[in-house]
Design a protein around this motif. Structure first.
Motif, PDB file in Angstrom:
ATOM      1  N   THR A   5       0.836  -1.190   0.000  1.00 33.40           N
ATOM      2  CA  THR A   5       0.000   0.000   0.000  1.00 33.40           C
ATOM      3  C   THR A   5       0.872   1.241   0.000  1.00 33.40           C
ATOM      4  O   THR A   5       2.046   1.191   0.366  1.00 33.40           O
ATOM      5  CB  THR A   5      -0.960   0.012   1.207  1.00 33.40           C
ATOM      6  OG1 THR A   5      -1.865   1.110   1.080  1.00 33.40           O
ATOM      7  CG2 THR A   5      -0.209   0.107   2.518  1.00 33.40           C
ATOM      8  N   TRP A  16      -3.104   0.673  -3.806  1.00 35.14           N
ATOM      9  CA  TRP A  16      -2.477  -0.627  -3.618  1.00 35.14           C
ATOM     10  C   TRP A  16      -1.871  -1.073  -4.936  1.00 35.14           C
ATOM     11  O   TRP A  16      -2.400  -0.753  -6.006  1.00 35.14           O
ATOM     12  CB  TRP A  16      -3.529  -1.640  -3.133  1.00 35.14           C
ATOM     13  CG  TRP A  16      -4.015  -1.258  -1.779  1.00 35.14           C
ATOM     14  CD1 TRP A  16      -3.513  -1.674  -0.577  1.00 35.14           C
ATOM     15  CD2 TRP A  16      -5.073  -0.356  -1.457  1.00 35.14           C
ATOM     16  NE1 TRP A  16      -4.190  -1.071   0.464  1.00 35.14           N
ATOM     17  CE2 TRP A  16      -5.158  -0.248  -0.059  1.00 35.14           C
ATOM     18  CE3 TRP A  16      -5.948   0.415  -2.226  1.00 35.14           C
ATOM     19  CZ2 TRP A  16      -6.071   0.549   0.600  1.00 35.14           C
ATOM     20  CZ3 TRP A  16      -6.864   1.221  -1.578  1.00 35.14           C
ATOM     21  CH2 TRP A  16      -6.928   1.278  -0.183  1.00 35.14           C
ATOM     22  N   TRP A  23      -0.997   1.210  -9.753  1.00 36.43           N
ATOM     23  CA  TRP A  23      -1.529   1.532  -8.431  1.00 36.43           C
ATOM     24  C   TRP A  23      -3.040   1.674  -8.555  1.00 36.43           C
ATOM     25  O   TRP A  23      -3.524   2.463  -9.362  1.00 36.43           O
ATOM     26  CB  TRP A  23      -0.895   2.811  -7.895  1.00 36.43           C
ATOM     27  CG  TRP A  23       0.558   2.620  -7.588  1.00 36.43           C
ATOM     28  CD1 TRP A  23       1.611   2.933  -8.394  1.00 36.43           C
ATOM     29  CD2 TRP A  23       1.107   2.026  -6.412  1.00 36.43           C
ATOM     30  NE1 TRP A  23       2.792   2.581  -7.780  1.00 36.43           N
ATOM     31  CE2 TRP A  23       2.512   2.019  -6.554  1.00 36.43           C
ATOM     32  CE3 TRP A  23       0.563   1.499  -5.245  1.00 36.43           C
ATOM     33  CZ2 TRP A  23       3.372   1.512  -5.581  1.00 36.43           C
ATOM     34  CZ3 TRP A  23       1.420   1.000  -4.272  1.00 36.43           C
ATOM     35  CH2 TRP A  23       2.793   1.007  -4.440  1.00 36.43           C
ATOM     36  N   ILE A  27      -8.789  -1.908  -2.964  1.00 36.54           N
ATOM     37  CA  ILE A  27      -7.914  -2.876  -2.303  1.00 36.54           C
ATOM     38  C   ILE A  27      -8.117  -4.295  -2.833  1.00 36.54           C
ATOM     39  O   ILE A  27      -7.196  -5.110  -2.836  1.00 36.54           O
ATOM     40  CB  ILE A  27      -8.097  -2.823  -0.772  1.00 36.54           C
ATOM     41  CG1 ILE A  27      -6.986  -3.604  -0.061  1.00 36.54           C
ATOM     42  CG2 ILE A  27      -9.485  -3.310  -0.370  1.00 36.54           C
ATOM     43  CD1 ILE A  27      -6.975  -3.439   1.445  1.00 36.54           C
ATOM     44  N   ALA A  30      -5.593  -5.557  -5.387  1.00 36.65           N
ATOM     45  CA  ALA A  30      -4.174  -5.612  -5.012  1.00 36.65           C
ATOM     46  C   ALA A  30      -3.601  -7.006  -5.237  1.00 36.65           C
ATOM     47  O   ALA A  30      -4.286  -8.018  -5.043  1.00 36.65           O
ATOM     48  CB  ALA A  30      -3.998  -5.235  -3.548  1.00 36.65           C
ATOM     49  N   GLU A  77      -5.487   0.354   8.457  1.00 36.39           N
ATOM     50  CA  GLU A  77      -5.529  -0.028   7.044  1.00 36.39           C
ATOM     51  C   GLU A  77      -6.954  -0.303   6.577  1.00 36.39           C
ATOM     52  O   GLU A  77      -7.288  -0.077   5.420  1.00 36.39           O
ATOM     53  CB  GLU A  77      -4.619  -1.225   6.795  1.00 36.39           C
ATOM     54  CG  GLU A  77      -3.163  -0.965   7.117  1.00 36.39           C
ATOM     55  CD  GLU A  77      -2.569   0.216   6.354  1.00 36.39           C
ATOM     56  OE1 GLU A  77      -3.031   0.530   5.235  1.00 36.39           O
ATOM     57  OE2 GLU A  77      -1.630   0.837   6.881  1.00 36.39           O
TER      58      GLU A  77
END
Length: 101
Positions: A5, A16, A23, A27, A30, A77
């Motif tokens: 991250t 992520w 990027w 999430i 990821a 997070e």
């Protein structure tokens, strides 16, 4: 299991690293590291992006799969994954679902 991250430098958005080295703001997209080799590759990609002034605050974080979805182990997070702690109609919660993390 770990994911990488960071915060995108141009706008501060939590992002992520995906498998294609882009990027992403979600999430769930990821890339997951389940071994030391993949962790090292993600870490190297993060350091390169930091050196290129693409992102800041680059970290490998611990995550678990909960009902097939990536969920960060730390509350900090989880908050970053869902966006600001405001009404669910705003931030990442509105874009990716209230339980994105």
């Amino acid at each position: 299991m770990k994911i990488l991250t960071a915060n995108r430098l141009v706008d501060g958005e939590a992002v992520w690293l995906a498998a294609d080295n882009s990027w992403v703001e979600n999430i769930q997209l990821a890339e997951r590291a389940s071994d030391a080799e993949t962790e090292a590759r993600l870490d190297a990609a993060g350091k390169a992006a930091l050196a290129n002034n693409e992102v800041v605050d680059v970290n490998l974080i611990d995550v678990a799969l909960v009902d097939g979805a990536i969920r960060p182990n730390r509350l900090r997070e989880q908050i970053r994954a869902n966006g600001p702690t405001t009404h669910l109609q705003f931030g990442k919660a509105a874009r990716f679902g209230a339980n994105a993390a």
